[in-house]
Design an enzyme around this catalytic site. Structure first.
Site, PDB file in Angstrom:
ATOM      1  N   PRO A   2       0.955  -0.997   0.015  1.00  0.00           N
ATOM      2  CA  PRO A   2      -0.003   0.040  -0.012  1.00  0.00           C
ATOM      3  C   PRO A   2       0.711   1.268   0.002  1.00  0.00           C
ATOM      4  O   PRO A   2       1.925   1.420   0.690  1.00  0.00           O
ATOM      5  CB  PRO A   2      -0.598  -0.046   1.350  1.00  0.00           C
ATOM      6  CG  PRO A   2      -0.526  -1.529   1.602  1.00  0.00           C
ATOM      7  CD  PRO A   2       0.575  -2.071   1.157  1.00  0.00           C
ATOM      8  N   GLU A   3       0.622   2.200  -0.785  1.00  0.00           N
ATOM      9  CA  GLU A   3       1.276   3.481  -0.819  1.00  0.00           C
ATOM     10  C   GLU A   3       0.126   4.664  -0.389  1.00  0.00           C
ATOM     11  O   GLU A   3      -0.865   4.364   0.054  1.00  0.00           O
ATOM     12  CB  GLU A   3       1.687   3.566  -2.244  1.00  0.00           C
ATOM     13  CG  GLU A   3       2.749   2.387  -2.641  1.00  0.00           C
ATOM     14  CD  GLU A   3       3.231   2.543  -3.982  1.00  0.00           C
ATOM     15  OE1 GLU A   3       3.329   3.675  -4.587  1.00  0.00           O
ATOM     16  OE2 GLU A   3       3.642   1.511  -4.559  1.00  0.00           O
ATOM     17  N   LYS A  54       2.397   7.849   3.874  1.00  0.00           N
ATOM     18  CA  LYS A  54       2.502   6.474   4.031  1.00  0.00           C
ATOM     19  C   LYS A  54       1.938   6.058   5.632  1.00  0.00           C
ATOM     20  O   LYS A  54       2.355   5.110   6.040  1.00  0.00           O
ATOM     21  CB  LYS A  54       3.665   5.690   3.856  1.00  0.00           C
ATOM     22  CG  LYS A  54       3.829   5.613   2.269  1.00  0.00           C
ATOM     23  CD  LYS A  54       4.980   4.439   2.019  1.00  0.00           C
ATOM     24  CE  LYS A  54       4.991   4.240   0.546  1.00  0.00           C
ATOM     25  NZ  LYS A  54       6.054   3.108   0.230  1.00  0.00           N
TER      26      LYS A  54
END
Length: 415
Positions: A2-3, A54
């Protein structure tokens, strides 16, 4: 992994599912997680979420009782809110389900007060994610690429003398000190759209950019540069002059993913078809891929650039395997799995042939062969000599015996 866009969509998901929900009781952590306990107990509280790069922050806000606004909960925290900062690692996400449908990899759980209860869970199959109670945004991370654009741009352009910008642009884009929210797929998509070779010096790409972005005044985003097959010096000038605004695309490209909505991040349906259709470079057929100096896979098209790793090879792309039950951490399945593994090992040991020794060096083979031949030759010679001696003894010794006997007889007769 995930970014930035996925973490922002996760925060939107939490706010949507928890809107109007009242949570209560203790926050439960799984036994296998090594992350800290969340020491928060409250009769009634609400949950909201915000994102920055993030990271995602959950805020637990206690609700005042109608009977006594100053009454405290058992944990003494009725008047105190708590911030929990999450980092998703490789596979983290949030899920809101009924109590019976809680995922088995739910490592932190928040329960509602309603009956039947529902649960907001932080799910992390690979357990690379983390959370920090009473946490704050990490100070080593720069401003968010999406929602702190001016600060992000200023932070990068005011530190171009930093040694970090001596590295290739594709590797600098993963430096969260300056590009908080950019990850592997975003860097590939940004550089591909600008037709920038991934392994050119980051400073050469960023030096010509202005502190103020003209895009905010309505100037369209430039989406391509000159041909990358030009000579090296001309290429550097072309990058500075024609490269478009990399920092601008670090802001706009992630927002495109956010605008895909739930189809880009949908833990309920896990439907990523819209996101896959949006990708132009990352994991797309016809694109090239090599490992960068940090061992991360870089996807690109055309020339990799002068700073590409020497003898760099394209990593083998593995097909995504189906999910299995290898990560079940319940006690019963732990025992069953260990018993199954031990039985399998025993069976394998019985069937396996003895381990092969390391093959000898060719010189050792030759020397052993010569020794064997020499020993065999010596054995044959000794056998030949012994045979000759036996034959000689069989033919000579009887005659000598006769002579001795005849000599004795002669002496006796002479007496």
């Amino acid at each position: 992994m995930p970014e930035g866009p996925e973490l922002h969509l996760a925060s939107l998901y939490v706010n949507k599912m928890c809107d109007g929900m009242v949570f209560g009781g203790t926050v439960i952590k799984s036994e296998v997680s090594k992350c800290p306990e969340v020491a928060f107990t409250c009769d009634s509280y609400r949950i909201t979420a915000t994102s920055r790069g993030k990271e995602v922050k959950l805020t637990l806000t206690p609700m005042k009782s109608d009977d006594d606004g100053n009454r405290r909960s058992k944990g003494g925290q009725a008047d105190q809110h708590m911030d929990i900062v999450f980092r998703f690692g490789m596979s983290g996400y949030f899920r809101f389900t009924s109590e019976e449908e809680v995922p088995k990899h739910a490592h932190l759980r928040f329960y509602t007060k309603e009956k039947p209860r529902r649960v907001l869970s932080f799910v992390d199959t690979r357990r690379f994610g983390s959370w920090q109670p009473n946490g704050t945004w990490q100070p080593d991370r720069g401003p968010c690429i999406m929602f702190e654009y001016k600060s992000f741009r200023e932070n990068v352009l005011s530190h171009l003398s930093d040694r970090a910008f001596d590295r290739p642009i594709c590797e600098v884009l993963l430096n969260q000190k300056y590009f908080n929210g950019i990850g592997n797929y975003l860097r590939a998509e940004i550089l591909y759209r600008l037709n920038i070779p991934p392994f050119v010096c980051a400073r050469d790409v960023l030096e010509g950019l202005q502190l103020e972005d003209e895009f905010e005044n309505g100037k369209p985003v430039k989406d391509e540069i000159a041909d990358t097959k030009t000579p090296e010096r001309a290429k550097k000038k072309a990058i500075k002059r024609e490269a478009g605004d990399v920092l601008r695309l670090c802001h706009t490209v992630p927002l495109e993913v956010v605008n895909l909505g739930g189809k880009g991040y949908d833990p309920e349906k896990m439907d990523y078809s819209a996101f896959e259709a949006w990708l132009r470079c990352y994991y797309v057929d016809g694109m090239k891929s090599v490992w960068d100096h940090n061992g991360r896979t870089m996807w690109f098209k055309g020339d990799p650039g002068p700073m590409a790793p020497k003898d760099s090879k394209s990593p083998k792309i593995k097909k995504r395997a189906k999910k299995d039950d290898d990560h079940d951490y319940t006690d019963k399945k732990k025992v069953a799995k260990s018993m199954k593994e031990s039985t399998t090992k025993k069976r394998v040991v019985k069937k396996e042939p003895p381990p092969k020794e390391n093959p000898p060096h060719p010189k050792e083979v030759v020397s052993k062969r010569r020794k064997a031949e020499k020993t065999q030759e010596e054995t044959q010679q000794s056998e030949t000599k012994s045979t000759a001696r036996r034959k000689k003894s069989n033919s000579v010794e009887p005659a000598a015996g006769k002579e001795r006997r005849s000599g004795r007889v002669t002496r006796k007769n002479s007496k």
